[in-house]
Structures are given as C-alpha cells and as structure tokens.
Motif scaffolding. Sequence first.
Motif, PDB file in Angstrom:
ATOM      1  N   PHE A  10      27.304  37.944  35.182  1.00  0.00           N
ATOM      2  CA  PHE A  10      27.801  38.419  36.466  1.00  0.00           C
ATOM      3  C   PHE A  10      27.483  39.898  36.611  1.00  0.00           C
ATOM      4  CE2 PHE A  10      30.413  34.786  35.377  1.00  0.00           C
ATOM      5  CZ  PHE A  10      30.550  34.115  36.579  1.00  0.00           C
ATOM      6  N   ASP A  11      27.574  40.385  37.836  1.00  0.00           N
ATOM      7  CA  ASP A  11      27.361  41.802  38.122  1.00  0.00           C
ATOM      8  C   ASP A  11      28.716  42.435  38.433  1.00  0.00           C
ATOM      9  OD1 ASP A  11      26.400  44.298  38.727  1.00  0.00           O
ATOM     10  OD2 ASP A  11      25.159  43.659  40.410  1.00  0.00           O
ATOM     11  N   GLY A  12      29.540  42.576  37.393  1.00  0.00           N
ATOM     12  CA  GLY A  12      30.853  43.198  37.562  1.00  0.00           C
ATOM     13  C   GLY A  12      31.949  42.247  38.004  1.00  0.00           C
ATOM     14  N   LYS A  13      31.697  40.948  38.047  1.00  0.00           N
ATOM     15  CA  LYS A  13      32.686  39.970  38.529  1.00  0.00           C
ATOM     16  C   LYS A  13      33.112  38.958  37.466  1.00  0.00           C
ATOM     17  CE  LYS A  13      32.702  41.022  43.025  1.00  0.00           C
ATOM     18  NZ  LYS A  13      33.885  41.331  43.772  1.00  0.00           N
ATOM     19  N   ALA A  14      32.727  39.154  36.202  1.00  0.00           N
ATOM     20  CA  ALA A  14      33.013  38.153  35.165  1.00  0.00           C
ATOM     21  C   ALA A  14      34.515  37.906  35.005  1.00  0.00           C
ATOM     22  CB  ALA A  14      32.403  38.568  33.825  1.00  0.00           C
ATOM     23  N   GLU A  15      35.303  38.958  34.903  1.00  0.00           N
ATOM     24  CA  GLU A  15      36.749  38.768  34.706  1.00  0.00           C
ATOM     25  C   GLU A  15      37.379  38.090  35.914  1.00  0.00           C
ATOM     26  OE1 GLU A  15      40.731  41.187  33.237  1.00  0.00           O
ATOM     27  OE2 GLU A  15      38.834  42.267  33.429  1.00  0.00           O
ATOM     28  N   GLU A  16      37.002  38.508  37.105  1.00  0.00           N
ATOM     29  CA  GLU A  16      37.523  37.882  38.327  1.00  0.00           C
ATOM     30  C   GLU A  16      37.142  36.403  38.383  1.00  0.00           C
ATOM     31  OE1 GLU A  16      36.556  38.016  43.083  1.00  0.00           O
ATOM     32  OE2 GLU A  16      36.517  39.925  42.003  1.00  0.00           O
ATOM     33  N   ALA A  17      35.879  36.102  38.097  1.00  0.00           N
ATOM     34  CA  ALA A  17      35.415  34.718  38.137  1.00  0.00           C
ATOM     35  C   ALA A  17      36.148  33.871  37.103  1.00  0.00           C
ATOM     36  CB  ALA A  17      33.900  34.657  37.908  1.00  0.00           C
ATOM     37  N   PHE A  18      36.310  34.393  35.891  1.00  0.00           N
ATOM     38  CA  PHE A  18      36.955  33.601  34.847  1.00  0.00           C
ATOM     39  C   PHE A  18      38.455  33.448  35.074  1.00  0.00           C
ATOM     40  CE2 PHE A  18      33.070  32.955  33.018  1.00  0.00           C
ATOM     41  CZ  PHE A  18      33.163  32.209  31.857  1.00  0.00           C
ATOM     42  N   THR A  19      39.080  34.398  35.715  1.00  0.00           N
ATOM     43  CA  THR A  19      40.478  34.228  36.105  1.00  0.00           C
ATOM     44  C   THR A  19      40.585  33.087  37.117  1.00  0.00           C
ATOM     45  OG1 THR A  19      40.954  36.550  35.658  1.00  0.00           O
ATOM     46  CG2 THR A  19      42.474  35.394  37.136  1.00  0.00           C
ATOM     47  N   PHE A  20      39.632  33.019  38.033  1.00  0.00           N
ATOM     48  CA  PHE A  20      39.574  31.911  38.991  1.00  0.00           C
ATOM     49  C   PHE A  20      39.333  30.584  38.271  1.00  0.00           C
ATOM     50  CE2 PHE A  20      36.648  29.306  41.668  1.00  0.00           C
ATOM     51  CZ  PHE A  20      37.584  28.862  42.592  1.00  0.00           C
ATOM     52  N   TYR A  21      38.344  30.531  37.373  1.00  0.00           N
ATOM     53  CA  TYR A  21      38.045  29.296  36.650  1.00  0.00           C
ATOM     54  C   TYR A  21      39.255  28.844  35.829  1.00  0.00           C
ATOM     55  CZ  TYR A  21      33.225  30.467  37.876  1.00  0.00           C
ATOM     56  OH  TYR A  21      32.079  30.790  38.550  1.00  0.00           O
ATOM     57  N   LYS A  22      39.949  29.793  35.218  1.00  0.00           N
ATOM     58  CA  LYS A  22      41.155  29.482  34.450  1.00  0.00           C
ATOM     59  C   LYS A  22      42.226  28.869  35.352  1.00  0.00           C
ATOM     60  CE  LYS A  22      44.668  31.903  31.814  1.00  0.00           C
ATOM     61  NZ  LYS A  22      45.099  33.221  31.365  1.00  0.00           N
ATOM     62  N   SER A  23      42.313  29.342  36.595  1.00  0.00           N
ATOM     63  CA  SER A  23      43.306  28.790  37.528  1.00  0.00           C
ATOM     64  C   SER A  23      42.989  27.346  37.891  1.00  0.00           C
ATOM     65  CB  SER A  23      43.409  29.647  38.791  1.00  0.00           C
ATOM     66  OG  SER A  23      42.311  29.417  39.671  1.00  0.00           O
ATOM     67  N   VAL A  24      41.715  26.968  37.830  1.00  0.00           N
ATOM     68  CA  VAL A  24      41.312  25.595  38.149  1.00  0.00           C
ATOM     69  C   VAL A  24      41.416  24.695  36.915  1.00  0.00           C
ATOM     70  CG1 VAL A  24      39.413  24.118  38.916  1.00  0.00           C
ATOM     71  CG2 VAL A  24      39.785  26.325  40.023  1.00  0.00           C
ATOM     72  N   PHE A  25      40.867  25.139  35.776  1.00  0.00           N
ATOM     73  CA  PHE A  25      40.817  24.309  34.576  1.00  0.00           C
ATOM     74  C   PHE A  25      42.093  24.380  33.748  1.00  0.00           C
ATOM     75  CE2 PHE A  25      36.210  24.995  35.250  1.00  0.00           C
ATOM     76  CZ  PHE A  25      35.811  23.678  35.270  1.00  0.00           C
ATOM     77  N   GLY A  26      42.839  25.476  33.859  1.00  0.00           N
ATOM     78  CA  GLY A  26      43.996  25.674  33.001  1.00  0.00           C
ATOM     79  C   GLY A  26      43.558  26.238  31.658  1.00  0.00           C
ATOM     80  N   GLY A  27      44.515  26.301  30.736  1.00  0.00           N
ATOM     81  CA  GLY A  27      44.227  26.806  29.400  1.00  0.00           C
ATOM     82  C   GLY A  27      44.316  28.315  29.328  1.00  0.00           C
ATOM     83  N   GLU A  28      43.885  28.824  28.194  1.00  0.00           N
ATOM     84  CA  GLU A  28      43.916  30.266  27.930  1.00  0.00           C
ATOM     85  C   GLU A  28      42.542  30.712  27.460  1.00  0.00           C
ATOM     86  OE1 GLU A  28      46.491  32.198  28.620  1.00  0.00           O
ATOM     87  OE2 GLU A  28      47.695  30.456  29.223  1.00  0.00           O
ATOM     88  N   PHE A  29      42.235  31.979  27.675  1.00  0.00           N
ATOM     89  CA  PHE A  29      40.985  32.525  27.174  1.00  0.00           C
ATOM     90  C   PHE A  29      40.982  32.463  25.656  1.00  0.00           C
ATOM     91  CE2 PHE A  29      41.265  35.162  31.185  1.00  0.00           C
ATOM     92  CZ  PHE A  29      40.379  34.372  31.884  1.00  0.00           C
ATOM     93  N   LEU A  30      39.820  32.261  25.075  1.00  0.00           N
ATOM     94  CA  LEU A  30      39.658  32.253  23.629  1.00  0.00           C
ATOM     95  C   LEU A  30      39.490  33.694  23.186  1.00  0.00           C
ATOM     96  CD1 LEU A  30      39.336  30.529  21.074  1.00  0.00           C
ATOM     97  CD2 LEU A  30      36.879  30.539  21.503  1.00  0.00           C
ATOM     98  N   GLY A  31      40.489  34.221  22.524  1.00  0.00           N
ATOM     99  CA  GLY A  31      40.455  35.619  22.117  1.00  0.00           C
ATOM    100  C   GLY A  31      40.694  36.530  23.308  1.00  0.00           C
ATOM    101  N   GLU A  32      40.413  37.786  23.116  1.00  0.00           N
ATOM    102  CA  GLU A  32      40.633  38.754  24.186  1.00  0.00           C
ATOM    103  C   GLU A  32      39.420  38.844  25.105  1.00  0.00           C
ATOM    104  OE1 GLU A  32      39.955  43.068  22.774  1.00  0.00           O
ATOM    105  OE2 GLU A  32      40.604  41.983  20.978  1.00  0.00           O
ATOM    106  N   ILE A  33      39.601  39.557  26.200  1.00  0.00           N
ATOM    107  CA  ILE A  33      38.487  39.861  27.090  1.00  0.00           C
ATOM    108  C   ILE A  33      37.873  41.156  26.577  1.00  0.00           C
ATOM    109  CG2 ILE A  33      37.787  40.392  29.449  1.00  0.00           C
ATOM    110  CD1 ILE A  33      40.323  38.878  30.378  1.00  0.00           C
ATOM    111  N   HIS A  34      36.693  41.056  25.984  1.00  0.00           N
ATOM    112  CA  HIS A  34      36.032  42.224  25.395  1.00  0.00           C
ATOM    113  C   HIS A  34      35.348  43.024  26.495  1.00  0.00           C
ATOM    114  CE1 HIS A  34      36.683  40.716  21.332  1.00  0.00           C
ATOM    115  NE2 HIS A  34      36.396  39.515  21.820  1.00  0.00           N
ATOM    116  N   LYS A  35      35.625  44.318  26.535  1.00  0.00           N
ATOM    117  CA  LYS A  35      35.058  45.204  27.553  1.00  0.00           C
ATOM    118  C   LYS A  35      33.914  46.032  26.970  1.00  0.00           C
ATOM    119  CE  LYS A  35      38.038  44.057  30.742  1.00  0.00           C
ATOM    120  NZ  LYS A  35      38.225  44.450  32.098  1.00  0.00           N
TER     121      LYS A  35
END
Length: 143
Positions: A10-35
């Motif tokens: 992504f071009d600066g939208k990875a966290e936003e997109a994955f927060t959206f995907y998480k809202s659809v699929f459920g579950g938790e991120f694997l590990g932390e969000i590495h910046k």
Amino acid sequence: MAKLNPYLNFDGKAEEAFTFYKSVFGGEFLGEIHKMGNAPGTENLSDEEKNRVMHIALPIGGDLLMASDIVPSFGQNLTVGNNNYVSIFPESKEEADRLFKGLSEGGNIEMPIEDQFWGDYFGSFQDKYNVHWMVNYNEEYTK
C-alpha cells in the motif's frame, strides 16, 4: 508442501486497510504492527514515512494475509493493477455472502456473487483500497 500467503503493498494505507479487513474477517493481528520508524537506517525519514507500516499480518483461517507500505523516499513506487487477486474459499454460501458484502463495501464490483455456469458460487471486486478479490464457494471444496 509450501504454503502460499498473499502479501499486499500500500501507499500509506496498510494499517487502515488491515483494520478494515480485521473488521470483516475478525481475529487479531499476528504480533504487533511494525512501523518503518522502528527499523535501523530510517532516522532521516519524514514523520509520515516513519509511521508507515513495515509489516502487518492478519490470520484468516489457516492462512496469513500480510502487507506493508512503500517508502517513496527509498525510491519505491506503487503501481496498482489488476494482476493480483486474493482468492477466498469460504466454508458456506452464507460466509461467502458476508465476506463479499463486507469487503466490497465502497469498492467496485466486477462480477456480482451468484451461481456461475461452471457450478461455483462466485463473485469478484476491487475493494476501496484497490485490492482485487475473488470469493469462490463450491460445496465440493469444503469436503
């Protein structure tokens, strides 16, 4: 056998997109969000680029959906195209409908999800982050 997992850029939208995907699929991120700013050699990045995602992973069933953001000052460019799809094989028609509806919200539907001539319940779309998806249900695949 090796396991394949889709990896998205992504071009600066990875966290936003994955927060959206998480809202659809459920579950938790694997590990932390590495910046990016936590990686060696990134001291001279802008604050915006330091806050971009270096790596994020969301378990979905037995698979991982992973992603990162590009870093323009490293000479990276994102070219969005239709040559990459994430293909989902849900366990029921109901799950197929839920995933299709959730992920396609705000995007562009290419093929509405419906029974197809080849016997599968299938649909495809581009989500609001320009990621291409296919949802494909066939009862035979779940046996």
